[in-house]
Design an enzyme around this catalytic site. Structure first.
Site, PDB file in Angstrom:
ATOM      1  N   LYS A 209       3.838   2.936  -4.380  1.00 58.38           N
ATOM      2  CA  LYS A 209       3.503   1.508  -4.364  1.00 58.38           C
ATOM      3  C   LYS A 209       3.121   1.034  -5.771  1.00 58.38           C
ATOM      4  O   LYS A 209       3.532  -0.049  -6.215  1.00 58.38           O
ATOM      5  CB  LYS A 209       2.343   1.260  -3.389  1.00 58.38           C
ATOM      6  N   ASN A 213       3.619  -2.227  -8.672  1.00 64.26           N
ATOM      7  CA  ASN A 213       2.485  -3.019  -9.122  1.00 64.26           C
ATOM      8  C   ASN A 213       2.267  -2.930 -10.622  1.00 64.26           C
ATOM      9  O   ASN A 213       1.945  -3.926 -11.278  1.00 64.26           O
ATOM     10  CB  ASN A 213       1.208  -2.581  -8.391  1.00 64.26           C
TER      11      ASN A 213
END
Length: 339
Positions: A209, A213
């Site tokens: 993830k 980001n």
């Protein structure tokens, strides 16, 4: 179950509304106009053309008003946690579980490490997100379950959140154990309409993830571009890939692994479409930017592992100055469409 969502922004609100409609006893910690709207009209979720309103919830800015919970969902941004950490014990009973959904490297990264991770760094403090180890000392790591929030959400107005895409909230024990409690939290999320697999290596999923980001968020902040635009413009697509490869080198030295390629990760972001990242939304609102957990901590870990990360450092310098400008000038920096 009694569940308190600490930080009822877009992601925390999404969890709160769906869990309330699944029959759980929900308390929401919020502030400002958002809190006032929730207290007056409930919290509204717009998803797939439908509206869900959670008005059978307790909404407050004061954690001390609440009693012990079964589950505490920490949905604050990383830089906001230290300010309220001394109040969290009001929510803790003997078996209270703390589910963390912060973006980026969490403060507990080196606690309760599993056997498949590099043990030489065990119990190290991640100073960038936890200066002096305040959070590490205040929150017993044995309470914690890791969770990654994949959905894209926005607050369209106080008390109203809108779902863009995604319903995935994977969870995992810090040591990778297949425990009764992690399966219980997974089932709670699934019953509320989320996808919530139990993962044996939550840290590797954090990096997956974080790949997006640490690249897309700061690039969007300095360019005011959406995910689709960043991925489709050759120069920023190449920059994002360079940043992701540098981060991968750091992660692998720490024992993490990646189940998809950089190119596939970028393609996944492109498919989200014309979505403004959370950092770009904060730029436009004049809010402090969530830089350290997403990027600063990765640079810290690069130094710990003696990894060269020039692209990450360059973007970090730019977005830190942007954050300082927003704070010093007390401005929001919003692009308006041409007339």
């Amino acid at each position: 179950m009694k569940v308190c969502v600490v930080g009822t922004g877009a992601i925390g609100g999404f969890l709160g509304v769906r869990l309330a409609h699944a029959g759980h006893d929900i308390s929401l910690i919020a502030r400002g106009p958002h809190l006032a709207a929730i207290q007056s009209n409930g919290l509204k979720l717009i998803q797939d053309g439908e509206q869900l309103i959670a008005n059978n919830v307790v909404a407050t800015s004061n954690i001390s008003e609440l009693s012990a919970q079964d589950v505490v969902i920490m949905a604050l941004k990383a830089h906001q946690i230290a300010a309220i950490v001394d109040k969290l014990p009001h929510l803790f009973g003997k078996d209270t579980v703390v589910v963390t959904v912060q973006n980026g490297i969490p403060w507990w990264y080196f606690q309760n490490m599993g056997q498949n991770l590099s043990r030489e760094y065990a119990n190290r403090t991640v100073e960038t997100v936890d200066p002096g180890g305040v959070l590490k000392s205040a929150i017993d790591a044995h309470r914690i379950l890791g969770c990654i929030a994949y959905p894209a959400m926005v607050i369209v107005e106080p008390g109203v959140i809108q779902h863009i895409e995604g319903v995935r909230f994977p969870v995992g024990e810090l040591d990778g154990a297949d425990s009764a409690r992690v399966n219980r939290i997974s089932e709670m999320f699934i019953e509320a309409g989320f996808k919530s697999p139990v993962l044996p290596d939550i840290r590797s999923e954090i990096w997956l993830k974080l790949w997006g980001n640490l690249s897309f968020n700061p690039i969007s902040a300095v360019t005011h571009a959406t995910l689709e635009a960043i991925c489709q413009y050759p120069l920023t697509r190449e920059l994002a890939a360079s940043m992701m490869l540098e981060a991968q080198a750091v992660a692998e030295k720490l024992g993490a692994s990646f189940r998809v390629t950089v190119e596939r990760r970028i393609e996944g972001a492109e498919k989200v479409g014309k979505h403004k990242t959370s950092m770009l939304q904060d730029v436009e609102s004049g809010k402090p930017l969530e830089i350290d957990g997403m990027l600063g901590a990765v640079i810290e870990l690069a130094e710990v592992t003696a990894t060269d990360v020039p692209a990450l450092k360059s973007i970090y310098a730019c977005v830190c100055l942007l954050n300082k400008t927003i704070a010093d000038e007390q401005v929001s920096i919003k692009g308006w469409p041409r007339q």
